[in-house]
Design a protein around this motif. Structure first.
Motif, PDB file in Angstrom:
ATOM      1  N   GLY A 171       0.805  -1.215   0.000  1.00 49.90           N
ATOM      2  CA  GLY A 171       0.000   0.000   0.000  1.00 49.90           C
ATOM      3  C   GLY A 171       0.832   1.255   0.000  1.00 49.90           C
ATOM      4  N   ASP A 172       1.810   1.367   0.926  1.00 53.58           N
ATOM      5  CA  ASP A 172       2.605   2.581   0.996  1.00 53.58           C
ATOM      6  C   ASP A 172       4.040   2.368   0.583  1.00 53.58           C
ATOM      7  OD1 ASP A 172       3.332   0.997   3.049  1.00 53.58           O
ATOM      8  OD2 ASP A 172       2.962   2.458   4.649  1.00 53.58           O
ATOM      9  N   GLY A 173       4.419   1.143   0.222  1.00 58.19           N
ATOM     10  CA  GLY A 173       5.770   0.883  -0.241  1.00 58.19           C
ATOM     11  C   GLY A 173       6.816   0.882   0.851  1.00 58.19           C
ATOM     12  N   ASN A 174       6.413   0.985   2.116  1.00 60.72           N
ATOM     13  CA  ASN A 174       7.393   1.000   3.193  1.00 60.72           C
ATOM     14  C   ASN A 174       7.934  -0.405   3.441  1.00 60.72           C
ATOM     15  OD1 ASN A 174       7.116   3.711   3.668  1.00 60.72           O
ATOM     16  ND2 ASN A 174       5.413   3.425   5.074  1.00 60.72           N
ATOM     17  N   PRO A 175       9.190  -0.519   3.837  1.00 62.83           N
ATOM     18  CA  PRO A 175       9.732  -1.845   4.133  1.00 62.83           C
ATOM     19  C   PRO A 175       9.054  -2.452   5.338  1.00 62.83           C
ATOM     20  CG  PRO A 175      11.269  -0.143   4.772  1.00 62.83           C
ATOM     21  CD  PRO A 175      10.179   0.544   4.023  1.00 62.83           C
ATOM     22  N   ARG A 176       9.185  -3.749   5.463  1.00 62.06           N
ATOM     23  CA  ARG A 176       8.558  -4.439   6.581  1.00 62.06           C
ATOM     24  C   ARG A 176       9.205  -4.027   7.895  1.00 62.06           C
ATOM     25  NH1 ARG A 176       9.175  -8.907   2.781  1.00 62.06           N
ATOM     26  NH2 ARG A 176       7.150  -9.444   1.943  1.00 62.06           N
ATOM     27  N   THR A 177       8.427  -4.086   8.929  1.00 59.52           N
ATOM     28  CA  THR A 177       8.937  -3.799  10.265  1.00 59.52           C
ATOM     29  C   THR A 177       8.785  -5.041  11.121  1.00 59.52           C
ATOM     30  OG1 THR A 177       6.779  -2.997  10.993  1.00 59.52           O
ATOM     31  CG2 THR A 177       8.272  -1.381  10.061  1.00 59.52           C
ATOM     32  N   THR A 178       9.441  -5.030  12.264  1.00 59.16           N
ATOM     33  CA  THR A 178       9.412  -6.213  13.116  1.00 59.16           C
ATOM     34  C   THR A 178       8.045  -6.442  13.737  1.00 59.16           C
ATOM     35  OG1 THR A 178      10.189  -4.846  14.947  1.00 59.16           O
ATOM     36  CG2 THR A 178      11.848  -5.989  13.660  1.00 59.16           C
ATOM     37  N   SER A 179       7.194  -5.415  13.795  1.00 59.28           N
ATOM     38  CA  SER A 179       5.888  -5.553  14.427  1.00 59.28           C
ATOM     39  C   SER A 179       4.841  -6.096  13.481  1.00 59.28           C
ATOM     40  CB  SER A 179       5.431  -4.183  14.960  1.00 59.28           C
ATOM     41  OG  SER A 179       5.335  -3.258  13.895  1.00 59.28           O
ATOM     42  N   GLY A 180       5.222  -6.519  12.301  1.00 60.81           N
ATOM     43  CA  GLY A 180       4.249  -7.047  11.344  1.00 60.81           C
ATOM     44  C   GLY A 180       4.321  -6.260  10.055  1.00 60.81           C
ATOM     45  N   PHE A 181       4.475  -6.952   8.917  1.00 60.12           N
ATOM     46  CA  PHE A 181       4.640  -6.253   7.652  1.00 60.12           C
ATOM     47  C   PHE A 181       3.518  -6.637   6.712  1.00 60.12           C
ATOM     48  CE2 PHE A 181       7.731  -9.700   8.132  1.00 60.12           C
ATOM     49  CZ  PHE A 181       7.198 -10.645   7.268  1.00 60.12           C
ATOM     50  N   SER A 182       3.306  -5.805   5.711  1.00 61.53           N
ATOM     51  CA  SER A 182       2.196  -6.003   4.786  1.00 61.53           C
ATOM     52  C   SER A 182       2.409  -7.263   3.961  1.00 61.53           C
ATOM     53  CB  SER A 182       2.068  -4.790   3.855  1.00 61.53           C
ATOM     54  OG  SER A 182       3.279  -4.571   3.170  1.00 61.53           O
ATOM     55  N   ASP A 183       1.312  -7.957   3.713  1.00 63.40           N
ATOM     56  CA  ASP A 183       1.360  -9.227   2.989  1.00 63.40           C
ATOM     57  C   ASP A 183       1.361  -8.941   1.500  1.00 63.40           C
ATOM     58  OD1 ASP A 183       1.217 -11.757   2.088  1.00 63.40           O
ATOM     59  OD2 ASP A 183      -0.789 -12.190   2.837  1.00 63.40           O
ATOM     60  N   THR A 184       2.524  -8.605   0.965  1.00 67.11           N
ATOM     61  CA  THR A 184       2.625  -8.262  -0.444  1.00 67.11           C
ATOM     62  C   THR A 184       3.397  -9.285  -1.253  1.00 67.11           C
ATOM     63  OG1 THR A 184       4.658  -7.009  -0.116  1.00 67.11           O
ATOM     64  CG2 THR A 184       2.584  -5.818   0.150  1.00 67.11           C
ATOM     65  N   GLY A 185       4.137 -10.171  -0.616  1.00 64.42           N
ATOM     66  CA  GLY A 185       4.939 -11.130  -1.354  1.00 64.42           C
ATOM     67  C   GLY A 185       6.195 -10.547  -1.951  1.00 64.42           C
ATOM     68  N   ARG A 186       6.531  -9.301  -1.600  1.00 63.54           N
ATOM     69  CA  ARG A 186       7.740  -8.675  -2.109  1.00 63.54           C
ATOM     70  C   ARG A 186       8.868  -8.799  -1.101  1.00 63.54           C
ATOM     71  NH1 ARG A 186       6.897  -4.757  -6.052  1.00 63.54           N
ATOM     72  NH2 ARG A 186       9.156  -4.789  -6.182  1.00 63.54           N
ATOM     73  N   VAL A 187      10.075  -9.014  -1.602  1.00 64.02           N
ATOM     74  CA  VAL A 187      11.256  -9.029  -0.738  1.00 64.02           C
ATOM     75  C   VAL A 187      11.614  -7.585  -0.408  1.00 64.02           C
ATOM     76  CG1 VAL A 187      13.664  -9.721  -0.531  1.00 64.02           C
ATOM     77  CG2 VAL A 187      12.053 -11.167  -1.787  1.00 64.02           C
ATOM     78  N   ARG A 188      11.783  -7.296   0.867  1.00 68.91           N
ATOM     79  CA  ARG A 188      12.083  -5.944   1.309  1.00 68.91           C
ATOM     80  C   ARG A 188      13.544  -5.824   1.721  1.00 68.91           C
ATOM     81  NH1 ARG A 188       7.965  -3.298  -0.917  1.00 68.91           N
ATOM     82  NH2 ARG A 188       5.943  -3.906  -0.094  1.00 68.91           N
ATOM     83  N   ASP A 189      13.975  -4.573   1.888  1.00 65.26           N
ATOM     84  CA  ASP A 189      15.363  -4.348   2.290  1.00 65.26           C
ATOM     85  C   ASP A 189      15.642  -4.936   3.663  1.00 65.26           C
ATOM     86  OD1 ASP A 189      13.619  -2.444   3.412  1.00 65.26           O
ATOM     87  OD2 ASP A 189      15.289  -1.085   3.830  1.00 65.26           O
ATOM     88  N   ARG A 190      14.641  -4.888   4.572  1.00 63.57           N
ATOM     89  CA  ARG A 190      14.833  -5.472   5.892  1.00 63.57           C
ATOM     90  C   ARG A 190      15.076  -6.973   5.807  1.00 63.57           C
ATOM     91  NH1 ARG A 190      13.247  -3.339  10.669  1.00 63.57           N
ATOM     92  NH2 ARG A 190      13.741  -1.408   9.571  1.00 63.57           N
ATOM     93  N   ASP A 191      14.415  -7.628   4.864  1.00 64.38           N
ATOM     94  CA  ASP A 191      14.638  -9.067   4.690  1.00 64.38           C
ATOM     95  C   ASP A 191      16.073  -9.349   4.255  1.00 64.38           C
ATOM     96  OD1 ASP A 191      11.916  -9.196   5.185  1.00 64.38           O
ATOM     97  OD2 ASP A 191      11.393  -9.200   3.066  1.00 64.38           O
ATOM     98  N   MET A 192      16.568  -8.569   3.271  1.00 67.25           N
ATOM     99  CA  MET A 192      17.933  -8.780   2.806  1.00 67.25           C
ATOM    100  C   MET A 192      18.954  -8.447   3.892  1.00 67.25           C
ATOM    101  SD  MET A 192      17.437 -10.082  -0.059  1.00 67.25           S
ATOM    102  CE  MET A 192      19.180 -10.265  -0.385  1.00 67.25           C
ATOM    103  N   GLN A 193      18.653  -7.460   4.717  1.00 67.28           N
ATOM    104  CA  GLN A 193      19.558  -7.149   5.821  1.00 67.28           C
ATOM    105  C   GLN A 193      19.680  -8.332   6.770  1.00 67.28           C
ATOM    106  OE1 GLN A 193      18.058  -3.600   7.674  1.00 67.28           O
ATOM    107  NE2 GLN A 193      18.476  -2.287   5.911  1.00 67.28           N
TER     108      GLN A 193
END
Length: 303
Positions: A171-193
């Motif tokens: 929805g807003d393109g923000n990376p996932r956070t530890t408190s729960g991230f949007s179910d988009t199926g996209r790999v985020r920068d936090r995941d790669m970190q």
């Protein structure tokens, strides 16, 4: 005298006219019946009684005025068309000159980028030569490998991370956070970190993502839905190469917290990940890395 009670007289009601169907819309009915304002109607009647008729002017002076106005309008249109026709080649010439300038600047930028790449390769070669002269295969080489200043090869792990097959933009393109991230199926920068940090923690000696060598100064960030590594955008799939101790290295990563995190992304969000052990991986050197080593001081400390 007593008599029968007198009945009240029955009043006869005159036959009433049927109500109009549009009686409740008196305002609209009035507007429809009197569509022309009374003042306009009066003016039209007065003009008609005086014998005045609309249309073209009757007097010679009025006719001359109308003709002059038409001539002036035609002159303005003609002059405008002529100016546009004259200016068209000039505009086309300026546009072509701008396109040519863009092409020249683009070619110059490409040449400069090629020169930068050559200079980076030359700097890396000189650094490797200086490291060899200073200590051969001693601590200087180890510093160059760990800092990413020199290319390396050896056994390790190849990890390919990709978006889900039916991934959608969040929805807003923000990376996932530890408190729960949007179910988009996209790999985020936090995941790669987390993946890269897990590989380092499992014992990786060198790591690269899509051919970009990571160092202690590397940053993995997000720009919208894109992942940036050292300000360079990456496109999926993300191929992570990590030089390490083969099968033991792979097992330590998958059993660790970050490996379990990656497995949770697969189970919950459909993100695809494939890990395999390779016998010989080759990682390039990181560009623009300057290695400096500290030397023991020979001066005595002052009290």
């Amino acid at each position: 005298m007593c008599g029968m009670p007198q009945q009240p007289p029955v009043r006869s009601t005159p036959a009433s006219r049927p109500a109009r169907p549009d009686a409740s819309m008196s305002l609209l009915t009035n507007v429809m019946d009197h569509s022309l304002d009374d003042g306009y109607a009066e003016a039209a009647a007065r003009r008609k009684s005086q014998g005045e008729e609309g249309g073209l002017p009757k007097t010679l002076r009025a006719k001359l005025g109308l003709a002059g106005g038409l001539v002036l309008a035609a002159l303005v249109v003609t002059v405008g068309a002529a100016q546009a026709r004259v200016a068209a080649p000039v505009v086309a010439k300026e546009r072509q000159e701008l396109l040519d300038r863009i092409d020249r600047e683009t070619e110059t930028a490409d040449k400069l980028e090629g020169s930068v790449d050559k200079l980076r390769d030359d700097v890396s070669a000189r650094q490797r030569a200086a490291l060899r002269q200073s200590g051969g295969s001693g601590p200087a080489d180890l510093v160059g490998i760990l800092s990413g200043a020199t290319a390396v090869h050896g056994p390790g792990v190849k990890l390919v991370v990709n978006d889900a097959k039916e991934a959608t933009t969040g929805g807003d393109g923000n990376p996932r956070t530890t408190s729960g991230f949007s179910d988009t199926g996209r790999v985020r920068d936090r995941d790669m970190q987390r993946v890269v940090n897990g590989l380092w923690a499992a014992g990786a000696e060198a790591v690269s993502i899509n051919g970009q060598r990571l160092t202690a100064l590397s940053a993995i960030r997000a720009a919208g839905d894109a992942i940036l590594v050292d300000n360079k955008p990456l496109v999926p799939p993300y191929t992570v190469l990590a030089v390490g101790d083969g099968h033991k290295f792979s097992t330590r990563f998958q059993d660790g917290a970050d490996g379990l995190y990656l497995h949770a992304l697969e189970e919950s969000y459909g993100i695809r990940a494939d890990i395999s052990v390779a016998s010989d991986l080759r990682l390039p050197a990181a560009p623009s890395v300057i290695v400096r080593t500290a030397q023991p001081s020979t001066e005595k400390g002052t009290s």
